[in-house]
Design an enzyme around this catalytic site. Structure first.
Site, PDB file in Angstrom:
ATOM      1  N   HIS A  43       0.878  -1.324   0.019  1.00 48.58           N
ATOM      2  CA  HIS A  43      -0.043   0.011  -0.186  1.00 48.58           C
ATOM      3  C   HIS A  43       0.350   0.935  -0.183  1.00 48.58           C
ATOM      4  O   HIS A  43       1.276   1.968   1.220  1.00 48.58           O
ATOM      5  CB  HIS A  43      -1.396  -0.270   0.793  1.00 48.58           C
ATOM      6  CG  HIS A  43      -2.060   0.764   1.544  1.00 48.58           C
ATOM      7  ND1 HIS A  43      -3.312   0.725   1.647  1.00 48.58           N
ATOM      8  CD2 HIS A  43      -1.999   2.308   1.073  1.00 48.58           C
ATOM      9  CE1 HIS A  43      -3.949   1.728   2.176  1.00 48.58           C
ATOM     10  NE2 HIS A  43      -3.365   2.500   1.021  1.00 48.58           N
ATOM     11  N   ARG A  45       1.444   4.213   0.156  1.00 48.17           N
ATOM     12  CA  ARG A  45       0.672   6.007   0.830  1.00 48.17           C
ATOM     13  C   ARG A  45       1.346   7.010   0.062  1.00 48.17           C
ATOM     14  O   ARG A  45       2.713   6.358   0.321  1.00 48.17           O
ATOM     15  CB  ARG A  45       0.334   6.084   2.613  1.00 48.17           C
ATOM     16  CG  ARG A  45      -1.516   4.859   2.717  1.00 48.17           C
ATOM     17  CD  ARG A  45      -0.991   4.804   4.213  1.00 48.17           C
ATOM     18  NE  ARG A  45      -1.791   4.032   4.446  1.00 48.17           N
ATOM     19  CZ  ARG A  45      -3.096   4.455   4.844  1.00 48.17           C
ATOM     20  NH1 ARG A  45      -3.328   5.512   4.184  1.00 48.17           N
ATOM     21  NH2 ARG A  45      -4.269   2.841   5.197  1.00 48.17           N
ATOM     22  N   GLU A  70      -1.958  -1.745  -3.405  1.00 41.97           N
ATOM     23  CA  GLU A  70      -3.787  -0.790  -2.486  1.00 41.97           C
ATOM     24  C   GLU A  70      -3.445   0.412  -2.529  1.00 41.97           C
ATOM     25  O   GLU A  70      -2.520   1.206  -2.553  1.00 41.97           O
ATOM     26  CB  GLU A  70      -3.404  -1.642  -0.925  1.00 41.97           C
ATOM     27  CG  GLU A  70      -4.219  -3.088  -0.791  1.00 41.97           C
ATOM     28  CD  GLU A  70      -4.367  -3.311   0.304  1.00 41.97           C
ATOM     29  OE1 GLU A  70      -4.605  -4.079   1.074  1.00 41.97           O
ATOM     30  OE2 GLU A  70      -3.488  -2.841   1.502  1.00 41.97           O
ATOM     31  N   HIS A 190      -7.869  -7.765   7.110  1.00 42.43           N
ATOM     32  CA  HIS A 190      -7.848  -6.450   7.719  1.00 42.43           C
ATOM     33  C   HIS A 190      -8.063  -7.598   9.285  1.00 42.43           C
ATOM     34  O   HIS A 190      -9.464  -7.639   9.571  1.00 42.43           O
ATOM     35  CB  HIS A 190      -8.638  -4.889   8.772  1.00 42.43           C
ATOM     36  CG  HIS A 190      -8.223  -4.307   8.511  1.00 42.43           C
ATOM     37  ND1 HIS A 190      -7.811  -3.536   8.066  1.00 42.43           N
ATOM     38  CD2 HIS A 190      -8.114  -3.024   9.768  1.00 42.43           C
ATOM     39  CE1 HIS A 190      -7.526  -2.211   8.396  1.00 42.43           C
ATOM     40  NE2 HIS A 190      -7.658  -2.414  10.464  1.00 42.43           N
ATOM     41  N   ASP A 191      -6.620  -7.323  10.018  1.00 47.57           N
ATOM     42  CA  ASP A 191      -7.328  -7.743  11.898  1.00 47.57           C
ATOM     43  C   ASP A 191      -7.068  -9.855  11.614  1.00 47.57           C
ATOM     44  O   ASP A 191      -7.420 -10.107  12.741  1.00 47.57           O
ATOM     45  CB  ASP A 191      -7.933  -7.325  12.524  1.00 47.57           C
ATOM     46  CG  ASP A 191      -7.683  -5.878  13.047  1.00 47.57           C
ATOM     47  OD1 ASP A 191      -6.793  -5.712  12.635  1.00 47.57           O
ATOM     48  OD2 ASP A 191      -8.505  -5.022  13.209  1.00 47.57           O
TER      49      ASP A 191
END
Length: 240
Positions: A43, A45, A70, A190-191
């Site tokens: 990802h 960013r 992502e 996620h998690d």
């Protein structure tokens, strides 16, 4: 069979804390694949607080499994996808000020944006997955905007797992079934960790891919990276 994509952002976080190139993110990706990972997720960013744009281009030449990038679909992200042409682009709704993804897309409210972006990405020959909450309306919206897959945002499942796993997974099962009925693939992330992953896959065998980073990297500090990846592969049913 559900595939395991390793999110390597945290390797970059550790490297960036000291500067230099230790750990080497490119080598980490290659090792993850060598140890059995069936995909690599990053990802990049805008603030480059973990994966940098330079990392993404370096990884392009070495990732031999599925490369999943992502990001929020701004001009910078779309340019990266155009030049890299990964196997999959996963669209997330969070802006640059968000610490980590914390919600799925409102696919109804963002219909025009997502429709235009997804068409552009498909013109690049890239499969498109969009981050969604386990909400039937949002899943239907994902189909309307032209997505190939959804990625179910599993934070609420992970949070509720220890309290009542049956209740926690119920909306995800419904969302996954709806997605499959619409012809959409299903990813999840996620998690997710060694405690809650197997139940998710057992109850929702429709899941094509899980993307796991934070928990997997934390586990590897104690178990070693190779052993950790093997254990996650076992949880998704790769090893019986």
């Amino acid at each position: 069979m559900t595939r395991l994509s390793v999110n390597i952002n945290k390797f970059a976080t550790l490297r960036n804390a000291r500067g230099g190139n230790n750990p080497d993110v490119v080598k980490a990706a290659m090792d993850c694949e060598r140890f059995g990972a069936q995909g690599i997720t990053v990802h990049p960013r805008p603030d480059e607080r973990h994966i940098t744009t330079e990392d993404v281009y370096a990884l392009k030449d070495v990732v031999t499994t599925e490369f999943n990038i992502e990001g929020y679909p701004d001009k910078r992200f779309l340019n990266i996808i155009n030049e890299i042409r990964p196997a999959q682009a996963t669209l997330v709704p969070d802006g640059p000020d968000v610490l980590t993804s914390n919600a799925g897309w409102n696919t109804l409210k963002n219909n025009k944006l997502l429709t235009d972006v997804i068409k552009q990405l498909k013109d690049y020959g890239v499969r498109v997955s969009i981050f969604t909450d386990p909400d039937i309306a949002m899943v239907n919206g994902a189909k309307e905007v032209g997505a190939d897959r959804i990625e179910l945002y599993t934070e609420s499942y992970a949070t509720g797992y220890s309290k009542d796993k049956t209740q926690a997974i119920a909306p995800y099962k419904k969302a996954a079934i709806e997605a499959v009925n619409l012809g959409l693939g299903v990813n999840a992330g996620h998690d997710l960790d060694l405690e809650n992953l197997n139940y998710l896959i057992t109850e929702i065998p429709e899941i094509d891919e899980v993307s796991i980073g934070h928990a997997l990297i934390c586990d590897s500090l104690y178990l070693g990276l190779e052993n950790t990846i093997q254990r996650y592969l076992k949880e998704v049913g790769f090893y019986k």
